[in-house]
Every structure is written in C-alpha cells, then in structure tokens.
Design an enzyme around this catalytic site. Structure first.
Site, PDB file in Angstrom:
ATOM      1  N   ALA A  82     -12.750  -1.678   1.430  1.00  0.00           N
ATOM      2  CA  ALA A  82     -12.649  -2.767   2.413  1.00  0.00           C
ATOM      3  C   ALA A  82     -11.368  -3.564   2.168  1.00  0.00           C
ATOM      4  O   ALA A  82     -11.032  -3.881   1.023  1.00  0.00           O
ATOM      5  CB  ALA A  82     -13.870  -3.670   2.324  1.00  0.00           C
ATOM      6  N   ALA A 136     -17.281  -2.332   3.711  1.00  0.00           N
ATOM      7  CA  ALA A 136     -17.680  -2.918   5.006  1.00  0.00           C
ATOM      8  C   ALA A 136     -16.539  -3.809   5.480  1.00  0.00           C
ATOM      9  O   ALA A 136     -15.522  -3.312   5.928  1.00  0.00           O
ATOM     10  CB  ALA A 136     -18.995  -3.676   4.861  1.00  0.00           C
ATOM     11  N   LYS A 195       0.831  -1.202   0.000  1.00  0.00           N
ATOM     12  CA  LYS A 195       0.000   0.000   0.000  1.00  0.00           C
ATOM     13  C   LYS A 195       0.873   1.263   0.000  1.00  0.00           C
ATOM     14  O   LYS A 195       0.631   2.204  -0.754  1.00  0.00           O
ATOM     15  CB  LYS A 195      -0.904  -0.022   1.238  1.00  0.00           C
ATOM     16  CG  LYS A 195      -2.018   0.987   1.204  1.00  0.00           C
ATOM     17  CD  LYS A 195      -2.852   0.949   2.471  1.00  0.00           C
ATOM     18  CE  LYS A 195      -4.039   0.056   2.386  1.00  0.00           C
ATOM     19  NZ  LYS A 195      -5.073   0.349   3.399  1.00  0.00           N
ATOM     20  N   ASP A 227      -6.401   0.847  13.957  1.00  0.00           N
ATOM     21  CA  ASP A 227      -6.975  -0.184  13.100  1.00  0.00           C
ATOM     22  C   ASP A 227      -8.167  -0.774  13.866  1.00  0.00           C
ATOM     23  O   ASP A 227      -8.573  -0.222  14.907  1.00  0.00           O
ATOM     24  CB  ASP A 227      -5.913  -1.250  12.762  1.00  0.00           C
ATOM     25  CG  ASP A 227      -6.362  -2.167  11.628  1.00  0.00           C
ATOM     26  OD1 ASP A 227      -6.545  -1.681  10.501  1.00  0.00           O
ATOM     27  OD2 ASP A 227      -6.566  -3.370  11.862  1.00  0.00           O
ATOM     28  N   LYS A 260       2.826  -3.836  11.335  1.00  0.00           N
ATOM     29  CA  LYS A 260       1.495  -4.030  11.921  1.00  0.00           C
ATOM     30  C   LYS A 260       1.625  -4.563  13.333  1.00  0.00           C
ATOM     31  O   LYS A 260       2.597  -5.256  13.647  1.00  0.00           O
ATOM     32  CB  LYS A 260       0.707  -5.060  11.097  1.00  0.00           C
ATOM     33  CG  LYS A 260      -0.795  -5.010  11.316  1.00  0.00           C
ATOM     34  CD  LYS A 260      -1.411  -3.888  10.512  1.00  0.00           C
ATOM     35  CE  LYS A 260      -2.887  -3.762  10.764  1.00  0.00           C
ATOM     36  NZ  LYS A 260      -3.495  -2.745   9.911  1.00  0.00           N
TER      37      LYS A 260
HETATM   38  P1  NAD Z   1     -16.691   1.414   9.908  1.00  0.00           P
HETATM   39  O1  NAD Z   1     -16.619   0.451  11.025  1.00  0.00           O
HETATM   40  O2  NAD Z   1     -16.828   2.873  10.198  1.00  0.00           O
HETATM   41  O3  NAD Z   1     -17.913   1.038   8.932  1.00  0.00           O
HETATM   42  C1  NAD Z   1     -18.137  -0.244   8.455  1.00  0.00           C
HETATM   43  C2  NAD Z   1     -19.633  -0.373   8.262  1.00  0.00           C
HETATM   44  O4  NAD Z   1     -19.898  -1.591   7.560  1.00  0.00           O
HETATM   45  C3  NAD Z   1     -20.423  -0.431   9.577  1.00  0.00           C
HETATM   46  O5  NAD Z   1     -21.438   0.556   9.548  1.00  0.00           O
HETATM   47  C4  NAD Z   1     -20.988  -1.842   9.583  1.00  0.00           C
HETATM   48  O6  NAD Z   1     -22.258  -1.915  10.206  1.00  0.00           O
HETATM   49  C5  NAD Z   1     -21.080  -2.142   8.102  1.00  0.00           C
HETATM   50  N1  NAD Z   1     -21.140  -3.557   7.748  1.00  0.00           N
HETATM   51  C6  NAD Z   1     -20.452  -4.583   8.283  1.00  0.00           C
HETATM   52  N2  NAD Z   1     -20.756  -5.729   7.643  1.00  0.00           N
HETATM   53  C7  NAD Z   1     -21.649  -5.404   6.682  1.00  0.00           C
HETATM   54  C8  NAD Z   1     -22.331  -6.138   5.692  1.00  0.00           C
HETATM   55  N3  NAD Z   1     -22.164  -7.454   5.553  1.00  0.00           N
HETATM   56  N4  NAD Z   1     -23.186  -5.490   4.869  1.00  0.00           N
HETATM   57  C9  NAD Z   1     -23.359  -4.155   4.984  1.00  0.00           C
HETATM   58  N5  NAD Z   1     -22.740  -3.401   5.912  1.00  0.00           N
HETATM   59  C10 NAD Z   1     -21.902  -4.023   6.751  1.00  0.00           C
HETATM   60  O7  NAD Z   1     -15.393   1.120   9.005  1.00  0.00           O
HETATM   61  P2  NAD Z   1     -14.706   2.098   7.958  1.00  0.00           P
HETATM   62  O8  NAD Z   1     -13.638   2.870   8.653  1.00  0.00           O
HETATM   63  O9  NAD Z   1     -15.756   2.817   7.191  1.00  0.00           O
HETATM   64  O10 NAD Z   1     -13.946   1.052   7.020  1.00  0.00           O
HETATM   65  C11 NAD Z   1     -14.646   0.299   6.048  1.00  0.00           C
HETATM   66  C12 NAD Z   1     -13.708  -0.702   5.398  1.00  0.00           C
HETATM   67  O11 NAD Z   1     -12.621  -0.014   4.781  1.00  0.00           O
HETATM   68  C13 NAD Z   1     -13.061  -1.696   6.374  1.00  0.00           C
HETATM   69  O12 NAD Z   1     -12.896  -2.929   5.715  1.00  0.00           O
HETATM   70  C14 NAD Z   1     -11.709  -1.091   6.651  1.00  0.00           C
HETATM   71  O13 NAD Z   1     -10.753  -2.079   7.019  1.00  0.00           O
HETATM   72  C15 NAD Z   1     -11.387  -0.499   5.293  1.00  0.00           C
HETATM   73  N6  NAD Z   1     -10.439   0.603   5.368  1.00  0.00           N
HETATM   74  C16 NAD Z   1     -10.729   1.695   6.123  1.00  0.00           C
HETATM   75  C17 NAD Z   1      -9.820   2.738   6.198  1.00  0.00           C
HETATM   76  C18 NAD Z   1     -10.112   3.973   7.009  1.00  0.00           C
HETATM   77  O14 NAD Z   1      -9.381   4.942   6.836  1.00  0.00           O
HETATM   78  N7  NAD Z   1     -11.152   4.015   7.842  1.00  0.00           N
HETATM   79  C19 NAD Z   1      -8.604   2.666   5.512  1.00  0.00           C
HETATM   80  C20 NAD Z   1      -8.326   1.530   4.721  1.00  0.00           C
HETATM   81  C21 NAD Z   1      -9.267   0.508   4.660  1.00  0.00           C
END
Ligand code: NAD
Length: 343
Positions: free
Chosen positions: A254, A232, A68, A115, A80
C-alpha cells in the site's frame, strides 16, 4: 492557491495544468525528474476537495515515483498525473482522449500508467492517442505482489532470523489485486496467512483459494502475527494504530502507509521493523518498464526479485547508521542520483 508555494514544488522539473473545455478534462501533470529522458508515473482520476489538494497529491506522488524508480533500478525519473474528476460529466471517451493528447504533447518525456480510478480499458483509450503508455496489457498487481513477497522473505530473515517462510505468520490487509497475489505466494511458501478485506466476500474467496484464515477488516491491524502486510489503502499507520500492532515487522505494497512522522517514530520506539512501501511495491513499475524494452517474463521476475537485496541493503544501513528505514532508503536514493549526476 499558490502552486509555486506548494510543498515540493521547487524540486520538480515541471508542473502543468492542462484544461480541455470541450471534454471537461482538468489535470495537473508533474514531472519530478527525468532520467534517461523520461519520467514515469500513473494517472490518478478522483474528486479532490479543491485544486490545492490535487496539486499537493501530484507533487507528492511524482517525487515518490523518482524514489521508487531509482531503488528499483528502472532508468526513469518520476512523474504523475492527477485528473480532477467532475462527477457531473463522468469519465468519457472524449476526456480520456484529451488526456492522451496531453501525454503525447510530452513527446515521451512523460510515460503514463494506470493508477487509482483508471482502468485497463481507460488506458486502452489513451493508448489510442499516444504510444507513451505502459500497463495496458499486463495487470500490475501480480508483479507488485511478487516484489512484496521478496520483501517479506528478506524481512523474515533480517528480523525473525528465518531462512524460509515456513510457519511464519503474516496478516494481509486487503484481498485485491496485490493482496490476493501475495496471499497465494505466501501460502505456497508455507506461511500461515490471515487475510481481511472490507469486502468480506472477496476475503473469503481468496482465503478459500489459497488456504488462509479470514478476520474482520477491523481486526487485522491488531492480529497477533509475525509480519503485517498492508495491501489496501495508504495512511493506515498512525501513532494510535502502531501502538496496537502485535507484529515484529510491517512489509506491504500500500502506498504511503505511514500517515505522518509520528507513526514512523512510534514504530521505531516499539522496535517494529518497517519496509518502505516505495521499495517493496515496485514490481508493477518494473513490469511496465520491461513493456517498453521487450517483455520477457523471466527477465521481469529476475528484476523484481532484486527488490529483496535492495531492502536488505536499506535495513543494514538503517541499523548501522541508527536512522529509520525510510531515511536509509532516501539516503541511498540521494547517493545514486548524485553519482548519476557526476557529483
Ligand atoms: P485493489 O483495489 O485491487 O485492492 C484493494 C483492496 O483493499 C480492495 O479489495 C478493498 O476492498 C480493500 N480495502 C480497502 N480498505 C480496506 C481496509 N480498511 N481494510 C481491509 N481491506 C480494505 O488495489 P491493489 O491494486 O491490490 O493495490 C493495493 C495497494 O497497493 C494500494 O494502496 C495501491 O496503491 C498499492 N499499490 C498497488 C500496485 C499495483 O500494481 N496494483 C503498485 C504499487 C502500489
């Protein structure tokens, strides 16, 4: 358990187990590779079935952070931490401070970030012990959403021949920090957005705010749309779910969306283009990097916006070399690392 036999162990510069009996902290820290003297990567706090599962997770995630960072033009390698949470002890200040001392013991060769399972408040406690922390004051979700949005623009041009997102139908899975920000950017650009979340209230609130439709969480993967944006959980693309997709491309934040190699093959067989998540989800990492060097919002946005061009390069290599998008991205990573090493 044999740590040295775990997949990916040999590719790591260091893998350590840290134990603080007083607070109950038990954590694996893996530094996959240092570039410019440091590896960057989040702290994950969760219950694992056993120690081997935590080792596998930390090795996989730290290696992914190197990919990344290289593709995002962030001058760091990947690292990590996986804390093996003990539910009976809970997440105490003492445990977080012990984690801070662990990070400090790396003298800046490991820079940590939040994380899964680690909140901004937790990070503030860790920051009290060590300066080698990013992501305390700046929520990463909106920046990750911006990078994913640039990826969707690039994919729409490449796969759909569209020079704008006006009228492009995007199915967003997850209305959390990233999904909500992405939905906002998409509707602002004229895209037709449908969003779903296991938490229906959250999906409804985001939809009302940005002007999107809502479907049940169980229906989003089968929605007829142009692009699916998984925001998600990881592992949602299996051979079975890919068979049921009704989109031309998948571009989402995700982590680790492809459950296995069979899912990647199924996408290729169906002609569905895929943006590797470690390319388009780098916005948060980029914002964290700028925290270390002096945060300027316009510079951060400019850096994140380059994700679109990187994805274009990957899609072109994938097409010209007849390899998957993921293989193309990994080839570019290898070439950049070899060039940096002077090979
Ligand atoms: P978050 O926890 O704020 O939101 C995730 C949402 O997904 C929650 O509202 C949850 O209820 C929903 N969810 C879970 N399973 C689901 C399903 N089967 N169907 C529909 N909705 C579902 O997380 P985020 O920070 O928005 O991150 C989202 C994804 O992106 C994660 O996989 C995370 O690892 C990845 N990611 C996030 C970041 C970041 O900066 N926040 C950076 C890189 C990758």
């Amino acid at each position: 358990m044999t740590i040295t036999a775990s997949p990916g162990f040999d590719q790591h510069e260091s893998v350590a187990f840290h134990h603080d009996p007083a607070s109950g902290l038990r954590a694996f820290v893996a530094v996959h590779r240092k570039r410019h003297g440091r590896g960057c990567g989040g702290i994950r706090y969760r219950v694992y079935a056993n120690e081997q599962a935590a080792v596998d997770d930390v090795l996989r995630l730290s290696a992914a952070m190197t990919r990344k960072a290289v593709l995002a033009e962030v001058p760091a390698g990947g690292a990590k931490t996986c804390i093996l949470a003990d539910p009976s002890r809970g997440k105490t200040v003492e445990l977080l401070e012990a984690m801070g001392r662990v990070v400090e013991s790396y003298h800046g060769s490991y820079v940590c970030a939040p994380d899964v399972g680690i909140t901004a408040d937790d990070l503030t406690v860790i920051r009290g012990v060590t300066a080698h922390v990013v992501g305390v004051g700046t929520p990463s979700g909106p920046y990750t959403a911006r990078g994913t949005f640039r990826g969707i623009e690039t994919m729409a041009a490449w796969k759909l021949g569209r020079d704008s997102l006006d009228g492009v139908r995007v199915a967003v899975q997850g209305a959390g920090s990233v999904g909500a920000g992405l939905a906002h950017l998409l509707t602002s650009a004229g895209a037709v957005v449908t969003i779903a979340d296991l938490d229906a209230d959250r999906a409804n609130a985001v939809a009302a705010e940005v002007g999107a439709e809502v479907v049940d969480a169980g229906a989003i993967l089968e929605l007829a749309a142009d692009i699916l944006a998984p925001c998600a959980l990881g592992g949602i693309l299996t051979r079975d779910t890919v068979e049921r997709l009704k989109v031309q491309a998948v571009v989402g934040a995700a982590n680790n969306q492809l459950a296995d190699a069979a899912a990647g093959t199924a996408l290729a067989v169906r002609g569905i283009a895929f943006a590797p998540d470690f390319v388009v989800s780098a916005g948060g990492l980029i914002a964290g990097e700028h925290e270390l060097t002096g945060f300027d919002e316009a510079a951060v946005h400019g850096h994140i916006d380059r994700i679109g061009g990187t994805l274009r390069q990957i899609l072109e290599l994938s097409a010209s070399a007849g390899i998957s998008e993921t293989a193309a991205a990994e080839r570019i990573v290898s070439e950049r690392l070899a060039a940096a090493d002077g090979h």
